[in-house]
Design an enzyme around this catalytic site. Structure first.
Site, PDB file in Angstrom:
ATOM      1  N   CYS A 254      -0.064   3.272   1.639  1.00 18.76           N
ATOM      2  CA  CYS A 254      -0.664   2.473   0.929  1.00 18.76           C
ATOM      3  C   CYS A 254      -0.191   0.688   0.983  1.00 18.76           C
ATOM      4  O   CYS A 254      -0.847   0.006   0.974  1.00 18.76           O
ATOM      5  CB  CYS A 254      -0.900   2.878  -0.634  1.00 18.76           C
ATOM      6  SG  CYS A 254       0.733   3.018  -1.413  1.00 18.76           S
TER       7      CYS A 254
ATOM      8  N   HIS B 105       1.565   3.928  -6.590  1.00 16.40           N
ATOM      9  CA  HIS B 105       0.517   3.509  -5.578  1.00 16.40           C
ATOM     10  C   HIS B 105       0.263   2.055  -5.542  1.00 16.40           C
ATOM     11  O   HIS B 105      -0.029   1.569  -6.957  1.00 16.40           O
ATOM     12  CB  HIS B 105      -0.659   4.572  -5.969  1.00 16.40           C
ATOM     13  CG  HIS B 105      -1.735   4.325  -5.083  1.00 16.40           C
ATOM     14  ND1 HIS B 105      -1.792   4.218  -3.589  1.00 16.40           N
ATOM     15  CD2 HIS B 105      -3.270   3.915  -5.255  1.00 16.40           C
ATOM     16  CE1 HIS B 105      -3.004   4.032  -3.179  1.00 16.40           C
ATOM     17  NE2 HIS B 105      -3.867   3.553  -4.275  1.00 16.40           N
TER      18      HIS B 105
ATOM     19  N   ASP C 163      -9.344  -0.561  -1.977  1.00 15.66           N
ATOM     20  CA  ASP C 163      -8.222   0.306  -1.603  1.00 15.66           C
ATOM     21  C   ASP C 163      -8.364   1.181  -0.413  1.00 15.66           C
ATOM     22  O   ASP C 163      -9.163   1.950  -0.291  1.00 15.66           O
ATOM     23  CB  ASP C 163      -7.845   1.385  -2.964  1.00 15.66           C
ATOM     24  CG  ASP C 163      -6.673   2.194  -2.583  1.00 15.66           C
ATOM     25  OD1 ASP C 163      -6.058   1.884  -1.847  1.00 15.66           O
ATOM     26  OD2 ASP C 163      -6.386   3.078  -3.500  1.00 15.66           O
TER      27      ASP C 163
END
Length: 290
Positions: A73, A110, A125
């Protein structure tokens, strides 16, 4: 803020297969986000190999754009942020708590983005792997979007909300946003995040934990994800799972001898000889433990 001026935008767009016009509008945001998600696989392979994971734009471009590699991420969304900033979007970071692991209150590990277009915030995202959205999701309470049969929603939790097994009063601030996915069994929370802006330096701190702390779920195992419009795939340790838009699920084991072929064929990840040999050793070590 995100180093967009250092990014070779043409090379990035070519890597994700995007050839349309670019402007700081919703159509471009949607198209670039989808192209990025479908082209750059989620993977933790450098972490599994015990390597440092740099987040500066030049390093990200060399790995994710110059090579047929992906990232997790912090890498994915840092690169996407740089590209969107270069195009002209207003981009901010957020930190989220993963809710896919049950009712435990997880740490904020995250990283995601919020992009503002014409005064409207959108959740962007590219780094939540096989469970994440293909395109941005409007960041408004009650929002629901369908993306080629995959349905995502956003709701806002207020102080006083409790979930089974966890009293979240005081644990998360008022106005916490929750990204959800609609599955055959109903709505499932993916993650929650507060409206508190994060910056690249915050991503660096979170990245340090996820890439080096012994309790990190990325240490000592191979992880690769690939979402797309038809089938979503995930390799975790030696388990390969494929889920169709209709909910159909297939699972099989991946042995050390076929690992590099699976990473290339199912996830589009190309490794050099040193990386391949190292990951096979990681896979063998895991197989020996179970």
């Amino acid at each position: 803020m995100w180093g967009g001026e250092e990014l070779d935008l043409d090379a990035y767009l070519a890597r994700i297969g995007y050839s349309g016009e670019v402007a700081a509008d919703l159509a471009t945001l949607r198209a670039v986000h989808r192209a990025h998600v479908e082209s750059l696989p989620f993977e933790n392979l450098d972490v599994a190999l015990g390597r440092r994971v740099p987040l500066d734009v030049k390093s990200l471009q060399a790995k994710l754009v110059g090579r047929r590699r992906g990232g997790y991420c912090y890498e994915q969304n840092s690169l996407l942020a740089a590209a969107l900033e270069r195009i002209g979007f207003a981009v901010a970071g957020r930190g989220a708590r993963n809710r896919t692991r049950g009712d435990a209150l997880t740490p904020i590990t995250h990283a995601l983005l919020v992009v503002t277009v014409d005064g409207q915030p959108w959740l962007a995202d590219a780094g939540f792997g096989w469970q994440g959205p293909l395109e941005p999701v409007p960041l408004t309470d009650g929002a629901r979007v369908e993306q080629d049969g995959w349905v995502f929603g956003v709701r806002v939790e207020r102080v006083g909300v409790e979930r089974v097994g966890v009293d979240r009063v005081g644990a998360e601030a008022e106005g916490v946003h929750v990204l959800r996915a609609l599955r055959p069994e109903g709505w499932t929370d993916l993650y929650s995040f507060a409206p508190h802006a994060l910056y690249p330096v915050d991503f660096e701190l979170m990245n340090h934990y996820s890439s080096s702390h012994p309790r990190s779920r990325f240490i000592g195992q191979v992880v690769a994800h690939r979402p797309n419009a038809v089938v979503r795939r995930a390799l975790v340790r030696d388990g390969l799972t494929s889920v169709g838009v209709d909910g159909a699920r297939e699972e099989r084991r991946v042995g050390p001898d076929e690992l590099t072929d699976v990473l290339a064929g199912e996830f589009g990840i190309e490794l050099d000889d040193e990386e391949a040999a190292g990951l096979v050793r990681v896979q063998r070590a895991y197989s020996a433990e179970v």
